[in-house]
Design a protein around this motif. Structure first.
Motif, mmCIF file in Angstrom:
data_model
loop_
_atom_site.group_PDB
_atom_site.id
_atom_site.type_symbol
_atom_site.label_atom_id
_atom_site.label_comp_id
_atom_site.label_asym_id
_atom_site.label_seq_id
_atom_site.Cartn_x
_atom_site.Cartn_y
_atom_site.Cartn_z
ATOM 1 N N UNK A 52 -27.328 -29.923 -6.116
ATOM 2 C CA UNK A 52 -28.329 -29.825 -7.200
ATOM 3 C C UNK A 52 -29.190 -28.554 -7.119
ATOM 4 N N UNK A 53 -29.345 -28.005 -5.929
ATOM 5 C CA UNK A 53 -30.175 -26.807 -5.795
ATOM 6 C C UNK A 53 -29.595 -25.607 -6.533
ATOM 7 N N UNK A 54 -28.317 -25.659 -6.834
ATOM 8 C CA UNK A 54 -27.670 -24.513 -7.453
ATOM 9 C C UNK A 54 -27.774 -24.520 -8.979
ATOM 10 N N UNK A 55 -28.632 -25.410 -9.492
ATOM 11 C CA UNK A 55 -29.017 -25.268 -10.893
ATOM 12 C C UNK A 55 -29.855 -24.001 -11.074
ATOM 13 N N UNK A 56 -30.492 -23.609 -10.005
ATOM 14 C CA UNK A 56 -31.264 -22.360 -9.990
ATOM 15 C C UNK A 56 -30.297 -21.183 -9.856
ATOM 16 N N UNK A 57 -30.297 -20.277 -10.814
ATOM 17 C CA UNK A 57 -29.354 -19.166 -10.814
ATOM 18 C C UNK A 57 -29.594 -18.216 -9.639
ATOM 19 N N UNK A 58 -30.809 -18.184 -9.129
ATOM 20 C CA UNK A 58 -31.077 -17.330 -7.968
ATOM 21 C C UNK A 58 -30.308 -17.819 -6.746
ATOM 22 N N UNK A 59 -30.206 -19.122 -6.614
ATOM 23 C CA UNK A 59 -29.431 -19.664 -5.497
ATOM 24 C C UNK A 59 -27.943 -19.343 -5.657
#
Length: 204
Positions: A52-59
């Motif tokens: 779920x953390x990879x909803x953030x494009x920076x990740x």
């Protein structure tokens, strides 16, 4: 050694240049094709645990710059969160990764193919120069034999350059194929997880 190079004439200089380029490519590829940097251990498991953390494009961007394996996973995640075809996105990225792994190998293959011909050219030029000398007393048999030996240095040096370059090229190809296969095997749990989430979303 310098006397042999000087006696062999100008055709040997392209061979020397080719040998330096081939050595530089071999050293660079040995460094670039380290498995631990391309396929880090536990990366797939860590990403699967924190999906779920990879909803953030920076990740996703950080994952892409992490390693070759990471860039493949980043392509899949980016497609997943954009509702695009995951398999197509990862296949497209894999083509770029394969090209990066094969960087400079075409040059190494060209050197391996051209070096014997360059050596043969040097030999032919050297022998033409020997037999082009005018006058029956201009060259003794001993001098002619010595000249032929010098001319053959080009052929020998061409083979000395070509054989290791060809062996290195084939070994790198085997290494790259193995890395790509290991990468594909490592990604199976990640691909299965994305498919499960995709199917769940469609069912929901």
């Amino acid at each position: 050694m310098w006397s042999i190079i000087s006696a062999a004439g100008w055709p040997i200089w392209p061979l020397i240049f080719g040998s330096v380029v081939a050595l530089a490519i071999v050293l660079e590829r040995v460094w670039a094709l380290r498995k631990k940097d391309l396929i880090p251990e536990n990366l797939v498991a860590d990403v699967c645990k924190t999906l779920p953390q990879f909803k953030d494009r920076q990740n996703i961007a950080r994952l892409e710059s992490h390693s070759a394996l990471g860039s493949l996973m980043a392509a899949g995640l980016s497609a997943f969160y954009k509702n695009e075809d995951i398999e197509t996105a990862m296949q497209d990225k894999s083509v770029g990764i394969q090209n990066a792994l094969e960087k400079h190998l075409d040059v190494l293959s060209m050197i391996a193919s051209a070096a014997p011909l360059m050596g043969l050219l040097g030999t032919v030029i050297g022998m033409i120069e020997i037999f082009a000398v005018q006058g029956s007393g201009a060259q003794t048999p001993e001098a002619i034999a010595a000249g032929i030996a010098v001319a053959l240095y080009n052929t020998a040096f061409g083979l000395i350059v070509a054989i290791p370059a060809l062996v290195a090229y084939r070994l790198f190809r085997i290494r790259i194929n193995g890395l790509l296969e290991d990468m594909g095997n490592s990604l199976k749990p990640f691909e299965d997880l994305l498919k499960q989430h995709t199917n769940s979303c469609k069912a929901g």
